[in-house]
Write an enzyme that holds these catalytic residues in place. Structure first.
Site, PDB file in Angstrom:
ATOM      1  N   LYS A  40       4.533   4.872  18.408  1.00 13.79           N
ATOM      2  CA  LYS A  40       4.574   6.236  17.881  1.00 13.79           C
ATOM      3  C   LYS A  40       4.886   7.252  18.978  1.00 13.79           C
ATOM      4  CE  LYS A  40       1.184   4.899  14.378  1.00 13.79           C
ATOM      5  NZ  LYS A  40      -0.234   4.944  13.972  1.00 13.79           N
ATOM      6  N   THR A  74       0.822  -1.217   0.000  1.00 11.99           N
ATOM      7  CA  THR A  74       0.000   0.000   0.000  1.00 11.99           C
ATOM      8  C   THR A  74       0.852   1.261   0.000  1.00 11.99           C
ATOM      9  OG1 THR A  74      -1.774  -1.157   1.170  1.00 11.99           O
ATOM     10  CG2 THR A  74      -1.791   1.242   1.256  1.00 11.99           C
ATOM     11  N   ILE A  78       0.803  13.460   8.614  1.00 14.36           N
ATOM     12  CA  ILE A  78       0.992  14.639   9.462  1.00 14.36           C
ATOM     13  C   ILE A  78       2.490  14.835   9.732  1.00 14.36           C
ATOM     14  CG2 ILE A  78       0.468  15.706  11.681  1.00 14.36           C
ATOM     15  CD1 ILE A  78      -2.001  13.911  11.848  1.00 14.36           C
ATOM     16  N   VAL A 106       5.015   7.922  12.080  1.00 12.44           N
ATOM     17  CA  VAL A 106       4.165   8.522  13.108  1.00 12.44           C
ATOM     18  C   VAL A 106       3.083   9.367  12.451  1.00 12.44           C
ATOM     19  CG1 VAL A 106       4.085  10.047  15.109  1.00 12.44           C
ATOM     20  CG2 VAL A 106       6.069   8.567  14.761  1.00 12.44           C
ATOM     21  N   ALA A 155      12.367  -3.514  -4.996  1.00  9.72           N
ATOM     22  CA  ALA A 155      12.355  -4.911  -4.563  1.00  9.72           C
ATOM     23  C   ALA A 155      10.943  -5.242  -4.109  1.00  9.72           C
ATOM     24  CB  ALA A 155      13.343  -5.149  -3.429  1.00  9.72           C
ATOM     25  N   GLU A 214      -6.844  -5.048  11.523  1.00 13.29           N
ATOM     26  CA  GLU A 214      -6.319  -6.325  11.052  1.00 13.29           C
ATOM     27  C   GLU A 214      -7.135  -7.480  11.626  1.00 13.29           C
ATOM     28  OE1 GLU A 214      -3.888  -6.529   8.923  1.00 13.29           O
ATOM     29  OE2 GLU A 214      -3.214  -4.438   8.950  1.00 13.29           O
ATOM     30  N   GLY A 250      -2.998   5.242   5.132  1.00 14.00           N
ATOM     31  CA  GLY A 250      -3.424   5.282   3.736  1.00 14.00           C
ATOM     32  C   GLY A 250      -2.247   5.366   2.798  1.00 14.00           C
ATOM     33  N   ARG A 285       7.883  -8.727  -3.885  1.00 17.81           N
ATOM     34  CA  ARG A 285       7.569 -10.134  -4.114  1.00 17.81           C
ATOM     35  C   ARG A 285       6.741 -10.323  -5.373  1.00 17.81           C
ATOM     36  NH1 ARG A 285       5.491 -11.815   1.964  1.00 17.81           N
ATOM     37  NH2 ARG A 285       7.494 -11.550   3.052  1.00 17.81           N
ATOM     38  N   ARG A 286       5.888  -9.337  -5.647  1.00 13.31           N
ATOM     39  CA  ARG A 286       5.002  -9.449  -6.806  1.00 13.31           C
ATOM     40  C   ARG A 286       4.653  -8.041  -7.298  1.00 13.31           C
ATOM     41  NH1 ARG A 286       2.356 -10.460  -2.149  1.00 13.31           N
ATOM     42  NH2 ARG A 286       2.981 -12.648  -2.228  1.00 13.31           N
TER      43      ARG A 286
END
Length: 433
Positions: A203, A13, A134, A130, A43, A188, A300, A45-46
């Site tokens: 953080k 992401t 921001i 952190v 670098a 998660e 994000g 993996r996919r």
């Protein structure tokens, strides 16, 4: 203009967002830094369909980037601990500057990593670790460099903030809102780091090290999550004029530094009280400037990439400035070794909620226990009795009290025959001085 060559490890992401921002804003970055920034190797993996890597060499071996003599800046976006640490140390050993968004890596291994960077005279930058986009670290290191930082407080985990916001607005229990957060991709499958405060503690340790010039002290940070906060707590807090937020708080005192993450009542009128959903915010109090507030997206793809690219740009400006590349943690250059206070030594006002049998004299016995320990009551709510079990909630706000004294009083309260179950305890902060 000789390009500054950037190697990116990890194309998830944040990695894909970083590639997109670097390519899309290449001309702007060149004009602002005086350097052409070139993504010279990736670098991964996919492949990631959300970014175009046409013409950029791609390898599956992250260490190939770390040892590539053409790479000036390695960007670590693979996450985790052991492999990421080895990658970063390998890059440093090969004389490369490093940019990372890995707050866990910096919080837990930063002291070692910065020592290695200092020996090689390279920069390790971590703004994206952190509060996402921001610029809190840059504010502390640059904009507020002339200030003695008194304290800072922040909503620095978007998942926890989303859950508390939904619980308040919908009246839903924690478990139900957590599932919604998981369904939306905010939490998660294993949400422990977010809901139990570990992510925020990582953080906070980084923010505090920059604010106070102290070594990173994640292992000494008091950490409490939000899983025990109930819709009743949120409702009662509102009746008393407060909101409950999951805050990271760092404060300099005469005895040492407070480092703590926990649910906190703050006045409804405070600016932090209006920070809802997945947004983050950091409030910093300096002796010269007073209070400054920073607000924005804490996660994000491109918000975090914005911070990654800002660090890349800062390092690019240093490439042709010999001697300017110093690791950005003051503690590694003669900073203060100030003790971190245990939570039992912290003074704070408190919100107490207890379920009491609806008998005459119960409230008097509660106030007697508190009075015996020098705990003064600032506000009180006594709710209606429940028909199901004949108990009623008693809610108190106390004046400021040392945590160790409060803990002793809570044990005595819980031992009373008329008190059913544990007493809920949430600290109160007014964030005004």
């Amino acid at each position: 203009m000789k390009p500054v060559k950037v190697g990116i490890c990890g194309l998830g992401t944040v990695g894909s967002g970083t590639v997109n921002v670097l390519l899309r804003n290449a001309d702007i970055l060149a004009s602002r830094t005086g350097q052409k920034l070139q993504v010279a190797q990736i670098a991964a993996r996919r492949p990631n369909p959300s970014c175009d890597t046409t013409g950029i060499p791609v390898t599956s071996d992250i260490y190939e980037v770390a040892t590539n003599p053409d790479i000036d800046i390695l960007v670590e976006l693979i996450g985790g601990y052991d492999v990421a640490k080895k990658l970063v140390l390998t890059a440093i050993e090969n004389g490369k500057h490093v940019v990372t968004a890995n707050k866990a890596l910096i919080a837990e291994h930063g002291n070692e990593i910065f020592a290695a960077a200092r020996e090689k005279n390279v920069v390790v930058a971590y703004e994206a670790g952190v509060a996402g986009g921001i610029p809190a670290i840059k504010a502390l290191r640059e904009g507020l460099v002339g200030n003695r930082i008194n304290w800072l407080a922040g909503i620095i985990n978007g998942t926890g903030n989303f859950i508390l916001t939904e619980m308040k607005e919908k009246g839903s229990p924690f478990s139900e809102v957590l599932k919604k957060a998981q369904d939306l991709g905010y939490a998660e499958a294993d949400p422990t780091f977010d809901v139990e405060g570990i992510d925020a503690a990582h953080k906070l340790a980084i923010l505090a090290a920059n604010a106070f010039g102290t070594p990173l002290a994640f292992d000494k940070t008091y950490t409490q999550g939000i899983s025990q906060v109930t819709p009743d707590d949120l409702q009662y807090a509102q009746e008393l004029g407060y909101r409950i937020k999951h805050l990271g708080i760092a404060r300099r005192t005469e005895q040492g530094v407070e480092l703590r993450v926990h649910p906190t009542l703050i006045p409804e009128s405070h600016l932090l009280a209006s920070v809802d959903g997945v947004m983050n915010s950091v409030l910093i109090d300096g002796d010269a400037v007073g209070q400054t507030l920073y607000y924005g997206a804490g996660a994000g793809s491109e918000p975090t990439a914005s911070a990654v690219v800002a660090d890349i740009a800062d390092i690019a400006r240093l490439i042709d400035a010999p001697g300017a590349a110093v690791p950005p943690i003051a503690a590694l250059n003669g900073g203060e070794n100030v003790p971190v206070l245990p939570i039992t030594d912290v003074n704070a006002a408190c919100y107490l909620r207890m379920r009491a049998k609806d008998h005459p004299g119960v409230l008097m016995r509660v106030t007697e226990v508190l009075g015996q320990h020098g705990i003064n009551i600032d506000a009180l709510l006594q709710k209606e009795s429940r028909e199901s079990d004949g108990t009623a909630d008693i809610v108190l706000l106390t004046h400021e009290i040392k945590e160790s004294l409060l803990n002793t009083a809570l044990k005595e309260l819980e031992a009373l025959n008329d008190i059913a179950g544990p007493v809920a305890h949430i600290r109160v902060e007014h964030l005004s001085g």
